[in-house]
Write a protein that holds these residues in place. Structure first.
Motif, PDB file in Angstrom:
ATOM      1  N   ASP A  20      43.045  37.890  38.265  1.00 30.70           N
ATOM      2  CA  ASP A  20      41.850  38.171  38.548  1.00 30.70           C
ATOM      3  C   ASP A  20      40.800  37.013  38.565  1.00 30.70           C
ATOM      4  O   ASP A  20      39.919  36.815  39.614  1.00 30.70           O
ATOM      5  N   ALA A  21      41.031  36.026  37.724  1.00 28.87           N
ATOM      6  CA  ALA A  21      40.114  34.728  37.460  1.00 28.87           C
ATOM      7  C   ALA A  21      40.214  33.998  38.740  1.00 28.87           C
ATOM      8  O   ALA A  21      39.389  33.437  39.410  1.00 28.87           O
ATOM      9  N   ARG A  23      41.906  34.848  41.584  1.00 25.85           N
ATOM     10  CA  ARG A  23      41.168  35.550  42.746  1.00 25.85           C
ATOM     11  C   ARG A  23      39.481  35.254  43.006  1.00 25.85           C
ATOM     12  O   ARG A  23      39.167  35.090  44.082  1.00 25.85           O
ATOM     13  N   ARG A  24      38.846  35.653  41.944  1.00 25.48           N
ATOM     14  CA  ARG A  24      37.429  35.184  42.071  1.00 25.48           C
ATOM     15  C   ARG A  24      37.000  33.659  42.448  1.00 25.48           C
ATOM     16  O   ARG A  24      36.117  33.628  43.056  1.00 25.48           O
ATOM     17  N   TYR A  25      37.909  32.887  41.845  1.00 27.01           N
ATOM     18  CA  TYR A  25      37.760  31.503  42.124  1.00 27.01           C
ATOM     19  C   TYR A  25      37.755  31.463  43.463  1.00 27.01           C
ATOM     20  O   TYR A  25      37.163  30.391  44.316  1.00 27.01           O
ATOM     21  N   GLU A  27      37.500  33.362  45.987  1.00 27.31           N
ATOM     22  CA  GLU A  27      36.653  34.127  46.796  1.00 27.31           C
ATOM     23  C   GLU A  27      35.386  33.227  46.912  1.00 27.31           C
ATOM     24  O   GLU A  27      34.656  33.278  47.783  1.00 27.31           O
ATOM     25  N   GLN A  28      34.931  32.792  45.612  1.00 28.98           N
ATOM     26  CA  GLN A  28      33.747  31.897  45.624  1.00 28.98           C
ATOM     27  C   GLN A  28      34.030  30.621  46.667  1.00 28.98           C
ATOM     28  O   GLN A  28      32.979  30.135  47.291  1.00 28.98           O
ATOM     29  N   PRO A  32      34.028  36.387  50.191  1.00 23.33           N
ATOM     30  CA  PRO A  32      34.243  37.492  49.699  1.00 23.33           C
ATOM     31  C   PRO A  32      35.551  37.862  50.367  1.00 23.33           C
ATOM     32  O   PRO A  32      35.997  37.709  51.693  1.00 23.33           O
ATOM     33  N   ARG A  38      42.477  43.079  48.574  1.00 28.23           N
ATOM     34  CA  ARG A  38      42.207  43.467  46.912  1.00 28.23           C
ATOM     35  C   ARG A  38      43.471  44.256  46.454  1.00 28.23           C
ATOM     36  O   ARG A  38      44.169  44.148  45.473  1.00 28.23           O
TER      37      ARG A  38
END
Length: 291
Positions: A20-21, A23-25, A27-28, A32, A38
């Motif tokens: 998840d971390a 993925r968020r990286y 995305e930033q 998005p 997802r």
């Protein structure tokens, strides 16, 4: 108990947090991501967790099977080696038994040969060839003389009958000459007979090859040959010799000799050699030739 067990397990339970971390990286960094992507990432993370668990189970099963196989082939190999050693021991025992049987058979054969020789020695010995030939050659000459003598006597008788008609009653000189001629003829015949008697006759000889057999392979062949050559007789001359293999490590002695037929017989020679019972088992005549 289950919690304690899972404490020692090497499974990455928190992998989804790192996923998840990550993925968020991204995305930033890239913006998005849609809902479908997802869902796909969540499904991939569950698949990865299942794969990790499956790998761990496979490693455990492989470790258990490796320990089992390590103990199994070693035991089979030890059992195979013990069987091979046992078979080798049995093979050696069988070989020794076979060797003992062969030696016993050879000794029995040698004893049978000795008994046959002893039984034949008690039988009347055959007359040597020289003793058979000479008596027949002499009578043949004697038989021819009487067949020719009647013809010779008939001729002088006929001559005497013819001379009776021409008898000279007063011829004393002719009678004296006939007597002198008869004396001269008798003297010459006597001298010829004496000369013939002094002339040495032909000596018949034979060349014999003897096979002298020992009792076994432990017999001293040099000593046996020395014993054989120690036999001395008038008219016996020893010649060359050699050792000939028979079988099972046993050798026989082949020795040559020359004998005078009138002085030395083969039976006497065999008896003298077989007197050395410690070395000689039997004696055979391999070859017999007239010289």
């Amino acid at each position: 108990m289950a919690v304690d067990y899972f404490k020692h397990e090497k499974i990455w339970f928190d992998k989804y947090k790192y996923d998840d971390a990550e993925r968020r990286y991204y995305e930033q960094m890239n913006g998005p991501v849609g809902g479908s992507s997802r869902q796909q990432e969540n499904g991939a993370s569950t698949i990865l967790r299942d794969i990790a668990r499956a790998r761990e189970n496979i490693q455990k099963s492989l470790a258990g099977s490796a320990s089992a196989t390590a103990s199994g082939p070693a035991g089979d190999q030890n059992e195979l080696l013990s069987r091979i050693s046992h078979l080798e021991v049995e093979n050696q025992n069988l070989r020794s038994v076979v060797a003992d049987l062969q030696m016993a058979i050879f000794k029995l054969e040698s004893r049978l040969n000795a008994l046959e020789k002893s039984s034949t020695s008690h039988q009347p010995s055959p007359v040597p060839p020289t003793q058979k030939v000479e008596p027949f050659s002499v009578p043949s000459k004697k038989v021819e003389l009487p067949s020719a003598s009647p013809a010779k006597k008939a001729e002088p008788a006929a001559a005497e009958e013819d001379d009776d008609d021409d008898i000279d009653l007063f011829g004393s000189d002719d009678e004296e000459e006939d007597q002198e001629a008869a004396k001269v003829r008798e003297e010459r015949l006597r001298q010829y007979a004496e000369k013939k008697a002094k002339k040495p006759g032909l000596i018949a000889k034979s060349s014999i090859l003897l096979d002298v057999k020992p009792w076994d392979d432990e017999t001293d062949m040099a000593k046996m040959e020395e014993c054989v050559r120690s036999v001395h007789m008038d008219g016996l001359v020893w010649g060359a010799s050699k050792l000939v293999p028979v079988g099972y490590g046993i050798k026989k002695l082949q020795i040559q000799c020359v004998v005078e037929d009138d002085k030395v017989g083969t039976d006497i020679l065999e008896e003298e050699i077989t007197k050395f019972e410690d070395y000689v088992q039997s004696v055979d005549i391999a070859a017999f030739n007239k010289i």
